[in-house]
Enzyme design. Structure first.
Site, PDB file in Angstrom:
ATOM      1  N   PHE A 149       0.808  -1.218   0.000  1.00  0.00           N
ATOM      2  CA  PHE A 149       0.000   0.000   0.000  1.00  0.00           C
ATOM      3  C   PHE A 149       0.838   1.264   0.000  1.00  0.00           C
ATOM      4  O   PHE A 149       0.370   2.317  -0.439  1.00  0.00           O
ATOM      5  CB  PHE A 149      -0.935   0.014   1.214  1.00  0.00           C
ATOM      6  CG  PHE A 149      -0.261   0.347   2.524  1.00  0.00           C
ATOM      7  CD1 PHE A 149      -0.040   1.664   2.905  1.00  0.00           C
ATOM      8  CD2 PHE A 149       0.163  -0.662   3.388  1.00  0.00           C
ATOM      9  CE1 PHE A 149       0.588   1.968   4.106  1.00  0.00           C
ATOM     10  CE2 PHE A 149       0.785  -0.362   4.589  1.00  0.00           C
ATOM     11  CZ  PHE A 149       1.001   0.961   4.950  1.00  0.00           C
ATOM     12  N   LYS A 173      -1.214  -7.913  -8.596  1.00  0.00           N
ATOM     13  CA  LYS A 173      -2.145  -7.854  -7.463  1.00  0.00           C
ATOM     14  C   LYS A 173      -1.739  -6.662  -6.613  1.00  0.00           C
ATOM     15  O   LYS A 173      -0.837  -6.740  -5.798  1.00  0.00           O
ATOM     16  CB  LYS A 173      -2.074  -9.153  -6.648  1.00  0.00           C
ATOM     17  CG  LYS A 173      -3.344  -9.484  -5.845  1.00  0.00           C
ATOM     18  CD  LYS A 173      -3.705  -8.565  -4.724  1.00  0.00           C
ATOM     19  CE  LYS A 173      -2.808  -8.571  -3.525  1.00  0.00           C
ATOM     20  NZ  LYS A 173      -3.358  -7.627  -2.450  1.00  0.00           N
ATOM     21  N   GLU A 176      -5.060  -3.829  -1.629  1.00  0.00           N
ATOM     22  CA  GLU A 176      -6.497  -3.561  -1.592  1.00  0.00           C
ATOM     23  C   GLU A 176      -6.822  -2.232  -0.918  1.00  0.00           C
ATOM     24  O   GLU A 176      -7.976  -1.782  -0.941  1.00  0.00           O
ATOM     25  CB  GLU A 176      -7.245  -4.703  -0.900  1.00  0.00           C
ATOM     26  CG  GLU A 176      -6.808  -5.041   0.494  1.00  0.00           C
ATOM     27  CD  GLU A 176      -5.697  -6.081   0.562  1.00  0.00           C
ATOM     28  OE1 GLU A 176      -5.699  -6.882   1.511  1.00  0.00           O
ATOM     29  OE2 GLU A 176      -4.822  -6.084  -0.344  1.00  0.00           O
ATOM     30  N   ARG A 177      -5.813  -1.583  -0.308  1.00  0.00           N
ATOM     31  CA  ARG A 177      -6.075  -0.306   0.353  1.00  0.00           C
ATOM     32  C   ARG A 177      -6.054   0.877  -0.612  1.00  0.00           C
ATOM     33  O   ARG A 177      -6.728   1.882  -0.369  1.00  0.00           O
ATOM     34  CB  ARG A 177      -5.044  -0.069   1.466  1.00  0.00           C
ATOM     35  CG  ARG A 177      -5.124  -1.093   2.586  1.00  0.00           C
ATOM     36  CD  ARG A 177      -4.058  -0.822   3.629  1.00  0.00           C
ATOM     37  NE  ARG A 177      -4.025  -1.852   4.658  1.00  0.00           N
ATOM     38  CZ  ARG A 177      -3.150  -1.894   5.647  1.00  0.00           C
ATOM     39  NH1 ARG A 177      -2.228  -0.948   5.741  1.00  0.00           N
ATOM     40  NH2 ARG A 177      -3.171  -2.858   6.548  1.00  0.00           N
ATOM     41  N   SER A 226       5.501  -6.724   4.090  1.00  0.00           N
ATOM     42  CA  SER A 226       6.049  -7.046   5.406  1.00  0.00           C
ATOM     43  C   SER A 226       6.902  -8.307   5.339  1.00  0.00           C
ATOM     44  O   SER A 226       6.743  -9.142   4.448  1.00  0.00           O
ATOM     45  CB  SER A 226       4.913  -7.239   6.412  1.00  0.00           C
ATOM     46  OG  SER A 226       4.201  -8.435   6.130  1.00  0.00           O
ATOM     47  N   CYS A 281       9.521   1.575   3.650  1.00  0.00           N
ATOM     48  CA  CYS A 281      10.512   0.594   4.079  1.00  0.00           C
ATOM     49  C   CYS A 281      11.906   1.202   4.092  1.00  0.00           C
ATOM     50  O   CYS A 281      12.825   0.627   4.656  1.00  0.00           O
ATOM     51  CB  CYS A 281      10.472  -0.651   3.194  1.00  0.00           C
ATOM     52  SG  CYS A 281      11.004  -0.354   1.501  1.00  0.00           S
ATOM     53  N   GLU A 383       9.329  -3.483  13.326  1.00  0.00           N
ATOM     54  CA  GLU A 383       9.029  -2.372  12.432  1.00  0.00           C
ATOM     55  C   GLU A 383       7.719  -1.712  12.853  1.00  0.00           C
ATOM     56  O   GLU A 383       6.679  -2.366  12.921  1.00  0.00           O
ATOM     57  CB  GLU A 383       8.929  -2.875  10.991  1.00  0.00           C
ATOM     58  CG  GLU A 383       8.692  -1.789   9.971  1.00  0.00           C
ATOM     59  CD  GLU A 383       8.634  -2.340   8.556  1.00  0.00           C
ATOM     60  OE1 GLU A 383       9.132  -1.674   7.636  1.00  0.00           O
ATOM     61  OE2 GLU A 383       8.066  -3.430   8.353  1.00  0.00           O
TER      62      GLU A 383
END
Length: 502
Positions: A149, A173, A176-177, A226, A281, A383
């Protein structure tokens, strides 16, 4: 309310009775669209479309494929404002940051315009009696990408541009956010001349991820997200014989030496720690001053700089960062702040309880600053992915290197110093994949490659640059000899030993 569905064979695809979920505007804390979630059947349709279109695309010469990328780059630049607004409204990052993300993605597309050169093989003449050897790079077929996201434009471009220019078909893909930008990228690629079916988008959650990992026609998977999911994607994909590159989480450090330009270092650290609300990140959530005097001087400057930060809605041109992406993520970051307090760290600046007038429902957090964080604290080891800066004090450069090396993540690190010998030693010794010297966010340029070490990266090849070209191609080597004797002449003696060129 606007509905977002899949994109297959060059057009929108919606399936009756599919699961749905809302897509929120983080600044408003309100839904703005409905996302249709896919399943294994939708993945199968997307992969079939890709599989049927790919051979013809692979047969197109690299120069013509590069021309599509040239036009795509032009369209991305022409639609920069539109894409940035779309990105900001779904992710929450401010418009200037959104445009910066888009530019870094465009840089990758520009790199891919060099495909005719990047895809060249090697040639060796006369390696043996009348024997030449040459190699060629060929596409894998159908490949897929699963993107996060926090960079809904840049990371898809990291993946799809090199994959497609190498002659593959790509199934994406997105998160979805914030899925809208990916859909618009696909439309612009079709406008640029990409044949339908070469880029397909399947919206969804873990159901779609698993279907992509399990589909036998997908030859490679690229992932950014993640660490826990990166490891899952790597292990499940590799177990099914796929080539996998999976980039995970991070806890990047900024080591500040006594000789550093502290004013510049503070400006860099504050921007790297709190830009994009810390949802990068490659953010810099840990600052590590060397020596007590450095720590005290740095602390005072950081407090002053943090007090001057402006948090606002994504469309506010004066805002330096906006909301985090969702209400659950806001709650998660707040729980880490409380964890740091419970563990005994000194909470110098508390960003909880921040409220923006007129946008009280938005997912806003103010900047948070901890001092006297220790390496054993869970809030340091894990994190946080929010606007939280932690200070861990080190007595010497050796101790700073040891602490960074012992951390489970190894994505990025920076050192602030005026001394060349110190910087050179640090860059050589540190066990981290990307190193900055007086550069707080050392994301490599498009013609190098992005990738972390330890639990920040799974797989042997990094994202984009030449590693991206290698990841989306396989090398075929041809050893050839042409007859030299006259037609009808006796053949050479048979040989049963392993061939050599001696």
């Amino acid at each position: 309310m606007r509905k977002i569905a899949h994109y297959v064979q060059g057009e929108a695809l919606s399936v009756a009775g599919a699961r749905t979920q809302p897509v929120f505007n983080p600044s408003l804390g309100a839904p703005q669209a409905t996302l249709e979630l896919g399943d294994g059947e939708v993945v199968a349709r997307a992969v079939k479309s890709a599989r049927l279109a790919q051979p013809e695309w692979a047969a197109v010469n690299p120069q013509r494929r590069a021309r599509v990328m040239f036009e795509f780059k032009r369209l991305l630049e022409a639609h920069m404002d539109e894409l940035a607004m779309m990105l900001a409204e779904e992710h929450g990052k401010v418009l200037a940051d959104a445009k910066g993300e888009l530019q870094r993605g465009i840089d990758i597309v520009e790199f891919c315009c060099g495909a005719p050169h990047l895809l060249k093989g090697e040639y060796s003449e006369r390696v043996g009696p009348g024997i030449d050897v040459y190699s060629m790079r060929q596409p894998l077929g159908v490949v897929a990408g699963i993107t996060p996201f926090n960079f809904p434009a840049m990371v898809p471009l990291w993946m799809l541009a090199p994959a497609i220019v190498c002659g593959n078909a790509f199934v994406l893909k997105p998160s979805e956010r914030d899925p809208s930008v990916s859909q618009r990228l696909a439309e612009l690629l079709i406008e640029a001349g990409l044949p339908p079916g070469i880029l397909n988008i399947v919206q969804g959650d873990r159901v779609v991820v698993d279907a992509l990992l399990d589909h036998p026609d997908i030859k490679a998977i690229s992932f950014v997200g993640s660490t826990e999911i990166a490891q899952y994607v790597y292990e499940r994909g590799a177990a099914r014989g796929k080539r996998v590159q999976a980039m995970g989480g991070a806890k990047n450090h900024g080591v500040v030496m006594p000789d550093a330009d502290l004013d510049q270092a503070v400006a860099d650290i504050v921007g790297a720690a709190f830009g994009s609300a810390g949802e990068r990140c490659m953010a810099l959530p840990v600052v590590m001053p060397v020596g007590a005097a450095t720590a005290e001087a740095l602390r005072a400057r950081l407090i002053d700089a943090i007090a001057g930060l402006r948090v606002g809605v994504s469309t506010d041109p004066q805002a330096q960062f906006g909301p985090v992406v969702s209400a659950p993520h806001k709650a998660r970051v707040e729980s880490y702040i409380q964890l740091g307090v419970d563990e005994g760290a000194e909470l110098v600046v508390d960003g909880r309880g921040f409220s923006l007038q007129g946008y009280e429902a938005g997912y806003f957090l103010g900047p948070t600053f901890f001092d006297h964080v220790t390496p054993t604290m869970r809030s340091y080891q894990e994190e946080i992915f929010g606007p939280v800066l932690q200070m861990v004090r080190a007595a010497s450069l050796d101790e700073a290197i040891r602490l960074v090396d012992q951390h489970p993540y190894g994505n990025g690190v920076a050192i602030f110093t005026r001394d060349g010998d110190t910087a050179r030693e640090f860059a050589s010794r540190i066990e981290v994949g990307m190193v900055g010297v007086n550069v707080p966010i050392p994301v490599p340029v498009a013609y190098h490659s992005f990738g972390g070490w330890k639990r920040s990266g799974f797989g042997d090849l990094n994202q984009y640059g030449m590693d991206g070209i290698r990841f989306y191609t396989r090398t075929k080597t041809v050893t050839q000899r042409w007859p030299t004797q006259a037609a009808g002449a006796e053949p050479a003696d048979q040989s049963f030993h392993f061939p050599t060129m001696r």
